[in-house]
Design an enzyme around this catalytic site. Structure first.
Site, short mmCIF file in Angstrom:
data_model
loop_
_atom_site.label_atom_id
_atom_site.label_comp_id
_atom_site.label_asym_id
_atom_site.label_seq_id
_atom_site.Cartn_x
_atom_site.Cartn_y
_atom_site.Cartn_z
N ASN A 13 3.20 -4.02 -5.15
CA ASN A 13 3.42 -3.19 -3.96
C ASN A 13 3.81 -4.16 -2.85
OD1 ASN A 13 3.39 -1.42 -1.83
ND2 ASN A 13 1.16 -1.45 -1.60
N LYS A 15 4.79 -3.62 0.11
CA LYS A 15 4.47 -3.15 1.47
C LYS A 15 5.70 -3.32 2.37
CE LYS A 15 -0.24 -4.61 0.61
NZ LYS A 15 -1.58 -4.36 1.05
N HIS A 98 -1.52 5.49 -0.73
CA HIS A 98 -2.08 4.15 -0.49
C HIS A 98 -2.98 4.21 0.75
CE1 HIS A 98 -2.28 -0.11 0.46
NE2 HIS A 98 -1.93 -0.33 -0.80
N GLU A 100 -3.27 2.34 3.17
CA GLU A 100 -2.58 2.06 4.44
C GLU A 100 -1.87 3.30 4.95
OE1 GLU A 100 -0.45 -1.37 3.04
OE2 GLU A 100 -2.34 -2.44 2.84
N GLU A 170 -8.39 1.61 -5.71
CA GLU A 170 -8.18 0.58 -4.71
C GLU A 170 -9.26 0.66 -3.63
OE1 GLU A 170 -4.14 -1.23 -4.87
OE2 GLU A 170 -4.09 0.21 -3.25
N GLY A 176 -5.92 -6.57 0.71
CA GLY A 176 -5.37 -7.53 1.66
C GLY A 176 -6.43 -8.36 2.36
N SER A 216 -6.73 -7.29 -3.80
CA SER A 216 -6.78 -8.75 -3.86
C SER A 216 -6.80 -9.27 -5.30
CB SER A 216 -7.97 -9.30 -3.07
OG SER A 216 -7.84 -8.93 -1.70
C1 PEP Z 1 -2.13 -3.08 -2.37
O1 PEP Z 1 -1.29 -3.19 -1.51
O2 PEP Z 1 -2.20 -2.03 -3.04
C2 PEP Z 1 -3.04 -4.20 -2.63
C3 PEP Z 1 -3.92 -4.08 -3.60
O3 PEP Z 1 -2.89 -5.28 -1.83
P1 PEP Z 1 -3.56 -6.72 -2.06
O4 PEP Z 1 -3.33 -7.09 -3.51
O5 PEP Z 1 -2.84 -7.63 -1.13
O6 PEP Z 1 -5.01 -6.60 -1.77
#
Ligand code: PEP
Length: 256
Positions: A13, A15, A98, A100, A170, A176, A216
């Site tokens: 992803n 972003k 997501h 975000e 998630e 992040g 992460s």
């Molecule tokens: C994501 O954007 O879905 C995500 C898991 O980001 P990150 O791996 O940076 O935590």
């Protein structure tokens, strides 16, 4: 059906990162790095990178996804993109709900459901994101919350359509932040997601469902997380922007 028979999917992803020029360079590095993968490899990229991504991934084992889709087919929705627009480009997957989007763009469980239905009806495979905040985890409501998110997201999705659905667990506190859920925490919630899907669609459908972990995940922790029986892949943010890191995660998933 157990883990070995399910489709493991590693999805990046990106972003709001990568201009089309930068995207081209990253994909040029990714193509040779993941070509031997024994799992499905997906990159979910900003709308402006989709053309270059579809062109460069054509004939490779990399599938292309978008990061959102609107729920209406067409019309007066300035700034929005429909499922038909994405499929016409050659896009296969789309990230929906997501955290975000939920946090900054007022997405709700209901709009997640509408987008999931629009994606499926338009021929896209939705990667539906669910997960709890730190406060919710500390309050002990993770499982209840995730069960509810899954139920609402899948409202109206047929058993046939479910075959094209991916669910990504998630935890918001892990996205992040560099804080990863432990492999046991990831396993616990991914198993709970499979359980609720089993209650809705039956055991066989639940066993066939791909459930990802995201938060992460990186080259160092991927193997342990992906080794868990109900974790069938990952949704990768930061580490998907570096071809070598992403390729290590793809390798970890390929081993099962
Ligand atoms: C994501 O954007 O879905 C995500 C898991 O980001 P990150 O791996 O940076 O935590």
């Amino acid at each position: 059906m157990d883990k070995q028979n399910r489709k493991a999917i590693i999805a990046g992803n990106w972003k709001m990162n990568m201009t089309p020029t930068e995207a081209g360079h990253l994909i040029d590095a990714l193509v040779p790095a993941v070509q031997g993968a024994n799992c499905e490899v997906v990159i979910c990229v900003p709308f402006t990178d989709l053309c270059v991504a579809v062109a460069k991934c054509s004939g490779t084992n990399i599938h292309v996804g978008a990061e959102n889709v609107h729920f209406e087919k067409s019309g007066a929705f300035t700034g929005e993109i429909s499922a038909d627009m994405l499929t016409d480009l050659g896009v296969e997957y789309v990230v929906i709900g997501h955290s975000e989007r939920r946090q900054y763009f007022a997405e709700t469980d209901e709009t997640v459901n509408k987008r999931a239905l629009a994606a499926l009806n338009g021929g896209l495979k939705p990667i539906i994101c669910v997960g709890e905040s730190l406060a919710q985890r500390e309050q002990g409501v993770t499982e209840e919350l995730v069960r509810m998110q899954v139920k609402i997201a899948l409202n109206g999705v047929t058993a046939e359509q479910l075959k094209n659905v991916v669910i990504a667990y998630e935890p918001i506190w892990a996205i992040g932040t560099g804080k990863t859920a432990t492999a046991d925490q990831a396993q616990e919630v991914c198993a709970a997601i499979r359980k609720v899907v089993g209650e809705l669609y039956g055991e066989d459908a639940a066993k066939a469902l791909t459930v990802q972990y995201g938060g992460s995940m990186n080259a160092k922790n991927a193997e342990e997380l992906l080794g868990k029986p109900d974790v069938d892949g990952g949704l990768i943010g930061g580490a998907s922007l570096k071809a070598d890191q992403f390729a290590i995660i793809v390798d970890a998933a390929s081993k099962g």
